[in-house]
Scaffold this motif. Structure first.
Motif, PDB file in Angstrom:
ATOM      1  N   ILE A 144      22.902  13.924  37.923  1.00  0.00           N
ATOM      2  CA  ILE A 144      23.650  14.435  36.771  1.00  0.00           C
ATOM      3  C   ILE A 144      23.563  15.959  36.721  1.00  0.00           C
ATOM      4  N   SER A 145      22.384  16.495  36.972  1.00  0.00           N
ATOM      5  CA  SER A 145      22.206  17.959  36.967  1.00  0.00           C
ATOM      6  C   SER A 145      23.118  18.630  37.994  1.00  0.00           C
ATOM      7  N   ARG A 146      23.188  18.029  39.184  1.00  0.00           N
ATOM      8  CA  ARG A 146      24.055  18.595  40.230  1.00  0.00           C
ATOM      9  C   ARG A 146      25.534  18.466  39.846  1.00  0.00           C
ATOM     10  N   ALA A 147      25.884  17.297  39.304  1.00  0.00           N
ATOM     11  CA  ALA A 147      27.284  17.032  38.952  1.00  0.00           C
ATOM     12  C   ALA A 147      27.755  17.933  37.805  1.00  0.00           C
ATOM     13  N   GLU A 148      26.863  18.226  36.851  1.00  0.00           N
ATOM     14  CA  GLU A 148      27.222  19.091  35.718  1.00  0.00           C
ATOM     15  C   GLU A 148      27.597  20.495  36.190  1.00  0.00           C
ATOM     16  N   ARG A 149      26.859  20.990  37.158  1.00  0.00           N
ATOM     17  CA  ARG A 149      27.168  22.323  37.689  1.00  0.00           C
ATOM     18  C   ARG A 149      28.548  22.330  38.344  1.00  0.00           C
ATOM     19  N   ALA A 150      28.843  21.278  39.099  1.00  0.00           N
ATOM     20  CA  ALA A 150      30.136  21.204  39.787  1.00  0.00           C
ATOM     21  C   ALA A 150      31.271  20.997  38.787  1.00  0.00           C
ATOM     22  N   ALA A 151      31.010  20.185  37.752  1.00  0.00           N
ATOM     23  CA  ALA A 151      32.039  19.903  36.748  1.00  0.00           C
ATOM     24  C   ALA A 151      32.419  21.167  35.977  1.00  0.00           C
ATOM     25  N   THR A 156      37.496  18.180  39.077  1.00  0.00           N
ATOM     26  CA  THR A 156      37.896  16.987  38.316  1.00  0.00           C
ATOM     27  C   THR A 156      37.216  15.720  38.831  1.00  0.00           C
ATOM     28  N   LYS A 157      37.008  15.659  40.129  1.00  0.00           N
ATOM     29  CA  LYS A 157      36.340  14.488  40.714  1.00  0.00           C
ATOM     30  C   LYS A 157      34.916  14.374  40.163  1.00  0.00           C
ATOM     31  N   MET A 158      34.245  15.513  40.053  1.00  0.00           N
ATOM     32  CA  MET A 158      32.879  15.525  39.540  1.00  0.00           C
ATOM     33  C   MET A 158      32.819  15.176  38.056  1.00  0.00           C
ATOM     34  N   LYS A 159      33.857  15.544  37.320  1.00  0.00           N
ATOM     35  CA  LYS A 159      33.908  15.191  35.903  1.00  0.00           C
ATOM     36  C   LYS A 159      33.937  13.676  35.729  1.00  0.00           C
ATOM     37  N   LYS A 160      34.742  13.010  36.578  1.00  0.00           N
ATOM     38  CA  LYS A 160      34.830  11.545  36.530  1.00  0.00           C
ATOM     39  C   LYS A 160      33.485  10.933  36.952  1.00  0.00           C
ATOM     40  N   GLU A 161      32.896  11.501  37.992  1.00  0.00           N
ATOM     41  CA  GLU A 161      31.615  11.007  38.494  1.00  0.00           C
ATOM     42  C   GLU A 161      30.527  11.150  37.429  1.00  0.00           C
TER      43      GLU A 161
END
Length: 365
Positions: A144-151, A156-161
């Motif tokens: 989640i920490s990694r995905a939040e940075r990308a989002a 957009t893909k990371m936001k869905k993830e």
């Protein structure tokens, strides 16, 4: 395909006794925690009466059954997710298996010490669940920490993830296993790389005393009621009986022993059948003068995938599959006679393999 089931549970629930019995590998079974420190692996041949039928018809040089690996993983304790009792090592062992065989103590015996001082199958199960959930939460939080940075950067893909990851986080925080989270199949990629421990399919083995093998007992009833909403199998086994069966050399002696207990099959057979059902597995066969062999595949696999279990070249260069049904083989006695009678089907890449199919693959690489 290699299939591996990890045997887990609290110390002194009968894991190593069961493992010894079903694999004939003598993992040390002792009346204290952490007796088994390194995981023991036993390869178990899967009994299938259809192999005997084919052996009598084909008269091959050898017969090779399919097999399942059972890994005896040392007893987990409270705090395993934080490294207690060599927890990190044991949890890593669990991460590698296809399914979890969770042995739960459902017997009273003053001579066998319980790690918590009393027999309570629900509490025992929940201790293991909690430790696995905590470890999964740790994995999800990191992603989640990694995905939040990308989002934040607009991905957009990371936001869905991220949404999917939070679904799992919420379930784990509520004390639920990852396997209970309902998401679309195409969204599972968001957590696939995490190999979540509580996403793995589970078979609960209720280890009972000899007197409870037929009807179970109150402990078994409690366990079954508690897990009724899980997509899990429950198998009632007496590890003590299985240990006695394992000491007998011949199949005839084992059959007589089972008869004396009023049993039609061993606990091992029940466990193997439950494993196949839970993992949605089927068996197909290859049959020739050199070898009759069983192969394990997933239900729904097409012919090229099934061929790839034998060798990757078979899948890459797949041309066609020649398929005979076992009932036809039994009736016509030989492959040639089946072919002459029009009972050998020639199938292409879209053919879905059925349980019990006898197959011969044509390929070119």
């Amino acid at each position: 395909m290699g299939l591996q089931c990890g045997i887990v549970g609290l110390p002194n629930v009968g894991k190593s006794t069961l493992f010894n019995a079903i694999s004939n590998n003598k993992a040390e079974a002792a009346n204290f925690p952490f007796c088994t420190i390194e995981p023991n692996v036993g390869v178990i041949s899967v009994p299938d009466p259809r192999l005997k039928t084919l052996e009598e018809l084909v008269k091959p040089q050898r017969v090779v059954p399919t097999a399942i690996e059972f890994v005896d993983i040392a007893g987990l304790v409270k705090g395993a997710s934080k490294g207690e009792g060599l927890g990190n090592q044991f949890l890593a062992n669990i991460r590698e298996v296809d399914a979890i065989v969770h042995v739960v103590r459902c017997f009273d015996d003053d001579n066998v010490v319980h790690v918590d001082g009393r027999v309570n199958p629900i509490s025992d199960k929940e201790i293991i669940d909690t430790e696995l959930q905590l470890k999964d939460m740790e994995s999800v939080d990191k992603k989640i920490s990694r995905a939040e940075r990308a989002a934040k950067s607009g991905d957009t893909k990371m936001k869905k993830e991220l949404q999917i990851l939070h679904k799992f986080r919420d379930a784990l925080s509520a004390g639920k296993n990852a396997r209970t989270v309902e998401i679309y199949e195409e969204d599972r990629g968001a957590v696939a790389d995490l190999q979540l421990l509580t996403a793995k399919p589970v078979i609960y083995v209720a280890n009972v005393d000899e007197g409870s093998i037929h009807t179970g007992n109150n402990y078994v009833k409690q366990l079954m009621e508690h897990v009724k909403d899980e997509n899990a199998e429950v198998v009632v086994i007496s590890a003590a009986i299985e240990a006695q069966i394992a000491e007998l050399e011949s199949m005839e002696d084992r059959a007589v022993f089972l008869q004396e207990y009023g049993l039609t099959e061993s606990g091992l057979n029940k466990l193997l059948r439950a494993s196949y059902h839970l993992l949605d597995l089927i068996t197909y066969f290859t049959a020739g003068e050199k070898e009759v062999r069983a192969w394990t595949i997933k239900k729904g696999w097409r012919a090229p995938q099934a061929a790839g279990v034998i060798h990757t070249d078979f899948e890459k260069g797949f041309i066609r599959a020649e398929v005979i049904k076992l009932t036809d083989y039994q009736h016509y006695k030989t492959e040639h006679a089946c072919k002459e009678a029009g009972k050998m089907a020639v199938e292409g890449k879209e053919y879905v393999v059925h349980d019990g199919d006898i197959m011969h693959f044509r390929f070119n690489v």
